[in-house]
Motif scaffolding. Sequence first.
Motif, short mmCIF file in Angstrom:
data_model
loop_
_atom_site.label_atom_id
_atom_site.label_comp_id
_atom_site.label_asym_id
_atom_site.label_seq_id
_atom_site.Cartn_x
_atom_site.Cartn_y
_atom_site.Cartn_z
N PRO A 125 -1.40 -2.71 10.29
CA PRO A 125 -0.46 -2.49 11.39
C PRO A 125 0.48 -1.32 11.12
N ALA A 126 1.09 -0.82 12.18
CA ALA A 126 2.03 0.30 12.06
C ALA A 126 3.18 -0.03 11.12
N SER A 127 3.57 -1.30 11.08
CA SER A 127 4.70 -1.70 10.24
C SER A 127 4.42 -1.53 8.75
N GLU A 128 3.15 -1.43 8.37
CA GLU A 128 2.79 -1.27 6.97
C GLU A 128 2.60 0.20 6.57
N ARG A 129 2.68 1.10 7.52
CA ARG A 129 2.43 2.51 7.27
C ARG A 129 3.76 3.26 7.12
N ILE A 130 3.75 4.31 6.31
CA ILE A 130 4.91 5.19 6.22
C ILE A 130 4.57 6.43 7.03
N VAL A 131 5.26 6.59 8.15
CA VAL A 131 4.86 7.57 9.16
C VAL A 131 5.81 8.76 9.19
N PHE A 132 5.21 9.95 9.16
CA PHE A 132 5.93 11.19 9.40
C PHE A 132 5.26 11.84 10.60
N VAL A 141 -3.53 11.15 11.81
CA VAL A 141 -4.46 10.85 10.73
C VAL A 141 -3.84 9.82 9.80
N SER A 142 -4.70 9.01 9.20
CA SER A 142 -4.29 8.08 8.15
C SER A 142 -4.57 8.76 6.82
N VAL A 143 -3.62 8.67 5.89
CA VAL A 143 -3.77 9.33 4.60
C VAL A 143 -3.53 8.32 3.48
N PHE A 144 -4.59 8.01 2.72
CA PHE A 144 -4.42 7.21 1.51
C PHE A 144 -3.82 8.11 0.44
N THR A 145 -2.65 7.72 -0.09
CA THR A 145 -1.92 8.60 -0.98
C THR A 145 -1.50 7.89 -2.26
N ASP A 146 -1.23 8.71 -3.27
CA ASP A 146 -0.75 8.23 -4.55
C ASP A 146 0.45 9.10 -4.93
N GLU A 170 0.18 9.30 8.76
CA GLU A 170 0.47 7.89 8.53
C GLU A 170 -0.04 7.52 7.14
N TYR A 171 0.90 7.35 6.21
CA TYR A 171 0.53 7.10 4.82
C TYR A 171 0.17 5.65 4.56
N LEU A 172 -0.88 5.47 3.74
CA LEU A 172 -1.28 4.18 3.22
C LEU A 172 -1.28 4.30 1.70
N ALA A 173 -1.10 3.18 1.02
CA ALA A 173 -0.95 3.21 -0.44
C ALA A 173 -2.30 3.13 -1.14
N PHE A 174 -2.51 4.06 -2.07
CA PHE A 174 -3.67 3.97 -2.95
C PHE A 174 -3.29 4.47 -4.34
N PRO A 175 -2.71 3.59 -5.18
CA PRO A 175 -2.41 3.97 -6.56
C PRO A 175 -3.70 4.08 -7.35
N ARG A 176 -4.15 5.30 -7.57
CA ARG A 176 -5.51 5.55 -8.05
C ARG A 176 -5.80 4.99 -9.44
N MET A 177 -4.77 4.73 -10.25
CA MET A 177 -5.01 4.19 -11.58
C MET A 177 -5.15 2.67 -11.58
N GLY A 178 -5.02 2.05 -10.42
CA GLY A 178 -5.31 0.62 -10.31
C GLY A 178 -4.10 -0.28 -10.35
N ASP A 195 14.53 2.55 2.90
CA ASP A 195 14.04 3.74 3.61
C ASP A 195 12.77 4.18 2.90
N ARG A 196 11.63 3.73 3.40
CA ARG A 196 10.36 4.01 2.74
C ARG A 196 10.05 5.49 2.71
N GLY A 197 10.33 6.19 3.80
CA GLY A 197 10.02 7.61 3.86
C GLY A 197 10.79 8.39 2.80
N ALA A 198 12.09 8.10 2.68
CA ALA A 198 12.90 8.79 1.67
C ALA A 198 12.44 8.43 0.27
N ALA A 199 12.06 7.17 0.06
CA ALA A 199 11.61 6.73 -1.26
C ALA A 199 10.28 7.39 -1.62
N LEU A 200 9.38 7.53 -0.64
CA LEU A 200 8.10 8.17 -0.91
C LEU A 200 8.31 9.65 -1.26
#
Length: 281
Positions: A125-132, A141-146, A170-178, A195-200
Amino acid sequence: MKSLLPLLLCAVSLTACAQAPDSAAGVGTAAAPASSQGLAQAAEGSVDERAIQALQSINPRIEVDHVGPAPLPGFREAVVGGQVVYISDDGRYLLQGALYDVVEKKDLSQAGMAEVRRRLLATIPASERIVFAPENPVHTVSVFTDVECGYCQKLHEDIAEYNRLGIAIEYLAFPRMGPASEGFAKMVSVWCAADRGAALTAAKEGRKVQSGSCTNPVARHYDIGRRVGLTGTPMIVTEDGTQMPGYMPPADLRAALDELAADAAPAEATPAQADGAAGSR
């Protein structure tokens, strides 16, 4: 391309090879796997059921994200562990790899993967995404990011330019090291920040983010990222499920998205076709 067989032997639930985080400890939360929930029940004795049974004969715990007709006569197409495979209609033979149409000059295996990406991303859902995003985005676009990935940091440095060009990220979480990594813990702190955006942004700039724990989607995003075939970050996925080729500068991404939109748009009728349609009314 990595071989599918080790993944099958590793259960192919896509988090079975790595210990899932403990939600009770506040590290992450996860719903039931999203894979087979969206897979239609195969009719008993059907070729789809035989394909699923063939895969599960290798490992009974395997989860199939998609099964359906294949462009290859005599085979079914399945998506397992973020990869496309082909199973013969009698369930005996399994082929792994891209299926390329040399006449049309296209990779036919990508259509099934795109459908799986669309379906799985729709569960976030949108509530789980960090959107810019700009006020009226042209593309999203959805972006899996680390937070520790160099190209992820580079993409975020230009977030204002992506937005200026009409692209919503729209950022989604993918911590690549597991799940057991420091990066995973950092991303949990980001998603738990007020503030998720500022924290990211702070995390990607190497600044300290206050540690935090809460009910969060990081583990689930990580699982879905692996299901949609993620092999590196950032992974950019369009609204139709197309995976872009890794990091792309803002202008290049805008041009690629415009081209995809133009290809997907119905062809305009020629003047002769329009006249013919008018005469038939």
